[in-house]
Motif scaffolding. Structure first.
Motif, PDB file in Angstrom:
ATOM      1  N   ALA A 109     -78.385 -54.453   5.013  1.00 28.25           N
ATOM      2  CA  ALA A 109     -76.936 -54.688   5.024  1.00 28.25           C
ATOM      3  C   ALA A 109     -76.684 -55.926   5.870  1.00 28.25           C
ATOM      4  O   ALA A 109     -77.613 -56.482   6.473  1.00 28.25           O
ATOM      5  N   LEU A 110     -75.424 -56.336   5.898  1.00 30.88           N
ATOM      6  CA  LEU A 110     -75.070 -57.541   6.640  1.00 30.88           C
ATOM      7  C   LEU A 110     -74.686 -57.156   8.068  1.00 30.88           C
ATOM      8  O   LEU A 110     -73.537 -56.854   8.361  1.00 30.88           O
ATOM      9  N   LEU A 111     -75.686 -57.155   8.951  1.00 33.51           N
ATOM     10  CA  LEU A 111     -75.419 -56.848  10.359  1.00 33.51           C
ATOM     11  C   LEU A 111     -74.446 -57.877  10.924  1.00 33.51           C
ATOM     12  O   LEU A 111     -74.413 -59.002  10.439  1.00 33.51           O
ATOM     13  N   PRO A 112     -73.603 -57.543  11.897  1.00 36.87           N
ATOM     14  CA  PRO A 112     -73.670 -56.330  12.719  1.00 36.87           C
ATOM     15  C   PRO A 112     -73.007 -55.108  12.084  1.00 36.87           C
ATOM     16  O   PRO A 112     -73.008 -54.034  12.707  1.00 36.87           O
ATOM     17  N   LYS A 113     -72.462 -55.244  10.882  1.00 36.12           N
ATOM     18  CA  LYS A 113     -71.886 -54.054  10.257  1.00 36.12           C
ATOM     19  C   LYS A 113     -72.986 -53.176   9.663  1.00 36.12           C
ATOM     20  O   LYS A 113     -74.019 -53.675   9.231  1.00 36.12           O
ATOM     21  N   TYR A 114     -72.727 -51.912   9.611  1.00 37.26           N
ATOM     22  CA  TYR A 114     -73.604 -50.943   8.945  1.00 37.26           C
ATOM     23  C   TYR A 114     -75.013 -50.904   9.527  1.00 37.26           C
ATOM     24  O   TYR A 114     -75.990 -50.799   8.793  1.00 37.26           O
ATOM     25  N   GLY A 115     -75.095 -51.054  10.859  1.00 37.98           N
ATOM     26  CA  GLY A 115     -76.377 -50.912  11.541  1.00 37.98           C
ATOM     27  C   GLY A 115     -76.269 -49.845  12.617  1.00 37.98           C
ATOM     28  O   GLY A 115     -75.238 -49.192  12.763  1.00 37.98           O
ATOM     29  N   GLY A 116     -77.343 -49.691  13.361  1.00 35.43           N
ATOM     30  CA  GLY A 116     -77.351 -48.750  14.475  1.00 35.43           C
ATOM     31  C   GLY A 116     -78.016 -47.437  14.127  1.00 35.43           C
ATOM     32  O   GLY A 116     -78.482 -47.229  13.004  1.00 35.43           O
ATOM     33  N   LYS A 117     -78.057 -46.566  15.103  1.00 33.62           N
ATOM     34  CA  LYS A 117     -78.757 -45.279  14.953  1.00 33.62           C
ATOM     35  C   LYS A 117     -78.210 -44.492  13.763  1.00 33.62           C
ATOM     36  O   LYS A 117     -76.988 -44.400  13.582  1.00 33.62           O
ATOM     37  N   GLY A 118     -79.074 -43.959  12.966  1.00 31.74           N
ATOM     38  CA  GLY A 118     -78.663 -43.139  11.823  1.00 31.74           C
ATOM     39  C   GLY A 118     -78.319 -43.948  10.587  1.00 31.74           C
ATOM     40  O   GLY A 118     -78.114 -43.392   9.514  1.00 31.74           O
ATOM     41  N   ILE A 138     -78.862 -58.527   3.081  1.00 28.16           N
ATOM     42  CA  ILE A 138     -79.984 -58.206   3.969  1.00 28.16           C
ATOM     43  C   ILE A 138     -79.855 -58.999   5.265  1.00 28.16           C
ATOM     44  O   ILE A 138     -79.301 -60.098   5.272  1.00 28.16           O
ATOM     45  N   SER A 139     -80.375 -58.424   6.327  1.00 28.71           N
ATOM     46  CA  SER A 139     -80.435 -59.111   7.619  1.00 28.71           C
ATOM     47  C   SER A 139     -81.860 -59.005   8.142  1.00 28.71           C
ATOM     48  O   SER A 139     -82.378 -57.903   8.316  1.00 28.71           O
ATOM     49  N   ILE A 140     -82.463 -60.151   8.390  1.00 27.21           N
ATOM     50  CA  ILE A 140     -83.786 -60.179   9.019  1.00 27.21           C
ATOM     51  C   ILE A 140     -83.553 -60.591  10.467  1.00 27.21           C
ATOM     52  O   ILE A 140     -82.875 -61.597  10.730  1.00 27.21           O
ATOM     53  N   HIS A 141     -84.066 -59.788  11.390  1.00 27.62           N
ATOM     54  CA  HIS A 141     -83.730 -60.040  12.793  1.00 27.62           C
ATOM     55  C   HIS A 141     -84.900 -59.722  13.711  1.00 27.62           C
ATOM     56  O   HIS A 141     -85.809 -58.963  13.350  1.00 27.62           O
TER      57      HIS A 141
END
Ligand code: GRF
Length: 192
Positions: A109-118, A138-141
């Motif tokens: 997904a396009l971070l920072p949205k829709y990221g994090g635990k779970g 996609i986000s490669i980080h």
């Protein structure tokens, strides 16, 4: 003289990205996938590793967080760079410190949205669709001690189409991942 960069891929599930990355670097002059590691003894990525002729190792939660087993294995295989491809556990500080700026992840997904635990797997795509987003990607980080919060290296976008379900969107995202992840890894590995 070219020094060979040896990559270890960590994956918890199917491993289609792991396979794509491994194939991309087959015959590469300076980068190779030398090891595939999984926390899940039933993961299909282990079957893929076997077919690709790449050594694999399985570890459990205790050895990952409470021992030096993984660092020892990484050293044994002379690993200089770590790629997470569908790997679901936080990386312990001992490994982060041993590989500063040398661990990358891909998030669907396009971070920072829709990221994090779970936020992993189909849950990401379901949340994107539920929110009525018109695009995802996609986000490669780089990887740090928090889920999906390291500096972003590269993003690519795709539309969310009317009538999409999580599976269809996941398919579109996977195509983006296959197209970009190996190439971005190559650039990052070559960049230090
Ligand atoms: C990918 O969508 C990746 O972005 C996410 O987990 C999925 C792994 O898929 N982190 P696969 O195991 O490579 O097929």
């Amino acid at each position: 003289m070219n020094v060979m960069a040896n990559i270890a891929i960590l994956a918890s599930g199917s491993g289609s990205n792991a396979q794509r990355i491994s194939e991309y670097f087959t015959g590469h002059p300076s980068v190779r996938v030398k090891l595939i590691l999984s926390n899940n003894p039933g993961a299909y990525v282990l079957t893929r590793a076997h077919s690709l002729g790449i050594p694999s190792e399985v570890f459990n939660r205790d050895s990952f967080y409470n021992s030096d087993d993984i660092l020892r294995i990484l050293k044994q295989y002379d690993i200089s760079f770590i790629v997470l491809a569908g790997f679901l556990w936080l990386i312990p500080s001992s490994i982060l410190e041993a590989y500063p700026g040398r661990i990358v992840n891909i998030h669907p997904a396009l971070l920072p949205k829709y990221g994090g635990k779970g936020m992993y797997g189909q849950k990401v795509h379901e949340a994107v669709i539920k929110a009525g987003e018109l695009e995802s990607g996609i986000s490669i980080h780089y990887v740090n001690a928090h889920y999906d919060e390291g500096d972003i290296i590269f993003q690519a976008r795709c539309p969310v189409l009317p009538g999409d379900n999580a599976e269809r969107l996941a398919g579109r995202i996977h195509e983006l991942e296959y197209e970009h992840y190996p190439r971005v890894i190559e650039e990052v590995v070559g960049g230090w």
